[in-house]
Design a protein around this motif. Structure first.
Motif, PDB file in Angstrom:
ATOM      1  N   GLY A  38     -37.824  30.142 -33.134  1.00  0.00           N
ATOM      2  CA  GLY A  38     -38.177  29.466 -31.711  1.00  0.00           C
ATOM      3  C   GLY A  38     -38.009  27.920 -31.771  1.00  0.00           C
ATOM      4  N   LYS A  39     -37.406  27.431 -32.503  1.00  0.00           N
ATOM      5  CA  LYS A  39     -37.273  25.851 -32.654  1.00  0.00           C
ATOM      6  C   LYS A  39     -35.690  25.612 -31.800  1.00  0.00           C
ATOM      7  N   SER A  40     -35.711  24.545 -31.248  1.00  0.00           N
ATOM      8  CA  SER A  40     -34.730  24.100 -30.643  1.00  0.00           C
ATOM      9  C   SER A  40     -33.395  23.920 -31.778  1.00  0.00           C
ATOM     10  N   ARG A  41     -32.283  24.227 -31.409  1.00  0.00           N
ATOM     11  CA  ARG A  41     -31.055  23.997 -32.429  1.00  0.00           C
ATOM     12  C   ARG A  41     -29.933  23.635 -31.389  1.00  0.00           C
ATOM     13  N   LEU A  42     -29.092  22.519 -31.873  1.00  0.00           N
ATOM     14  CA  LEU A  42     -28.063  22.192 -31.158  1.00  0.00           C
ATOM     15  C   LEU A  42     -26.789  22.910 -31.650  1.00  0.00           C
ATOM     16  N   ILE A  43     -25.905  23.285 -30.612  1.00  0.00           N
ATOM     17  CA  ILE A  43     -24.548  23.826 -30.798  1.00  0.00           C
ATOM     18  C   ILE A  43     -23.574  22.704 -30.892  1.00  0.00           C
ATOM     19  N   TRP A  44     -23.042  22.234 -31.905  1.00  0.00           N
ATOM     20  CA  TRP A  44     -22.649  21.063 -32.089  1.00  0.00           C
ATOM     21  C   TRP A  44     -21.347  20.658 -31.247  1.00  0.00           C
ATOM     22  N   GLU A  45     -20.386  21.566 -30.977  1.00  0.00           N
ATOM     23  CA  GLU A  45     -19.127  21.462 -30.305  1.00  0.00           C
ATOM     24  C   GLU A  45     -19.341  21.582 -28.779  1.00  0.00           C
ATOM     25  N   LYS A  46     -20.535  22.032 -28.311  1.00  0.00           N
ATOM     26  CA  LYS A  46     -21.017  22.093 -26.890  1.00  0.00           C
ATOM     27  C   LYS A  46     -21.430  20.928 -26.330  1.00  0.00           C
ATOM     28  N   CYS A  47     -22.169  20.069 -27.254  1.00  0.00           N
ATOM     29  CA  CYS A  47     -22.747  18.960 -26.804  1.00  0.00           C
ATOM     30  C   CYS A  47     -21.836  17.692 -26.035  1.00  0.00           C
ATOM     31  N   LYS A  48     -22.266  17.413 -24.821  1.00  0.00           N
ATOM     32  CA  LYS A  48     -21.231  16.415 -24.018  1.00  0.00           C
ATOM     33  C   LYS A  48     -22.179  14.995 -23.629  1.00  0.00           C
ATOM     34  N   ASP A  49     -23.393  14.736 -24.437  1.00  0.00           N
ATOM     35  CA  ASP A  49     -23.965  13.693 -24.339  1.00  0.00           C
ATOM     36  C   ASP A  49     -24.683  13.495 -22.918  1.00  0.00           C
ATOM     37  N   ASP A  50     -24.993  14.678 -22.537  1.00  0.00           N
ATOM     38  CA  ASP A  50     -25.826  14.587 -21.307  1.00  0.00           C
ATOM     39  C   ASP A  50     -27.272  14.111 -21.395  1.00  0.00           C
ATOM     40  N   PHE A  51     -27.723  14.330 -22.500  1.00  0.00           N
ATOM     41  CA  PHE A  51     -29.048  13.657 -23.010  1.00  0.00           C
ATOM     42  C   PHE A  51     -30.208  14.189 -22.160  1.00  0.00           C
ATOM     43  N   SER A  52     -29.837  15.018 -21.284  1.00  0.00           N
ATOM     44  CA  SER A  52     -31.142  15.437 -20.495  1.00  0.00           C
ATOM     45  C   SER A  52     -32.168  16.278 -21.322  1.00  0.00           C
ATOM     46  N   CYS A  53     -31.764  16.624 -22.439  1.00  0.00           N
ATOM     47  CA  CYS A  53     -32.622  17.376 -23.413  1.00  0.00           C
ATOM     48  C   CYS A  53     -33.717  16.180 -24.021  1.00  0.00           C
TER      49      CYS A  53
END
Length: 107
Positions: A38-53
């Motif tokens: 249940g912990k947040s995990r990044l999917i590396w290649e999908k991140c586009k620096d929106d930083f809303s998270c």
């Protein structure tokens, strides 16, 4: 490769994460998921620096890679690949790790 190499991305401290899912809902690129615990995990290649998270996390468990602590960067489990990386993508990944001091391996 240039596309993947240009992004800073985020680091997630899963020890702080409260599993609320706000970051998952906020990301316009579907670059975050909740893992088996249940912990947040990044999917590396999908991140586009929106930083809303980063903005929506109520406990500040998510930081820009340049602002994350060395301890958070070393913890296991906070990011993975959504697909097999090409050699060019792998090179971009290695450069990202070096640039931001990421020491944890992907899941």
């Amino acid at each position: 490769m240039a596309e993947l190499a240009k992004y800073e991305r985020v680091v997630i401290d899963q020890d702080i994460c409260i599993s609320c899912g706000a970051c998952v809902a906020a990301c316009p690129y579907q670059a975050l998921e909740l893992d088996e615990n249940g912990k947040s995990r990044l999917i590396w290649e999908k991140c586009k620096d929106d930083f809303s998270c980063v903005a929506v996390c109520p406990v500040k468990a998510i930081s820009k890679a340049s602002e994350a602590t060395p301890e958070a960067k070393a913890k296991k489990g906070w990011y993975r690949f959504g697909k097999s990386l090409t050699p060019e993508e792998q090179k971009a990944f290695e450069e990202w790790k070096t640039k931001y001091g990421i020491t944890a391996p992907p899941v």
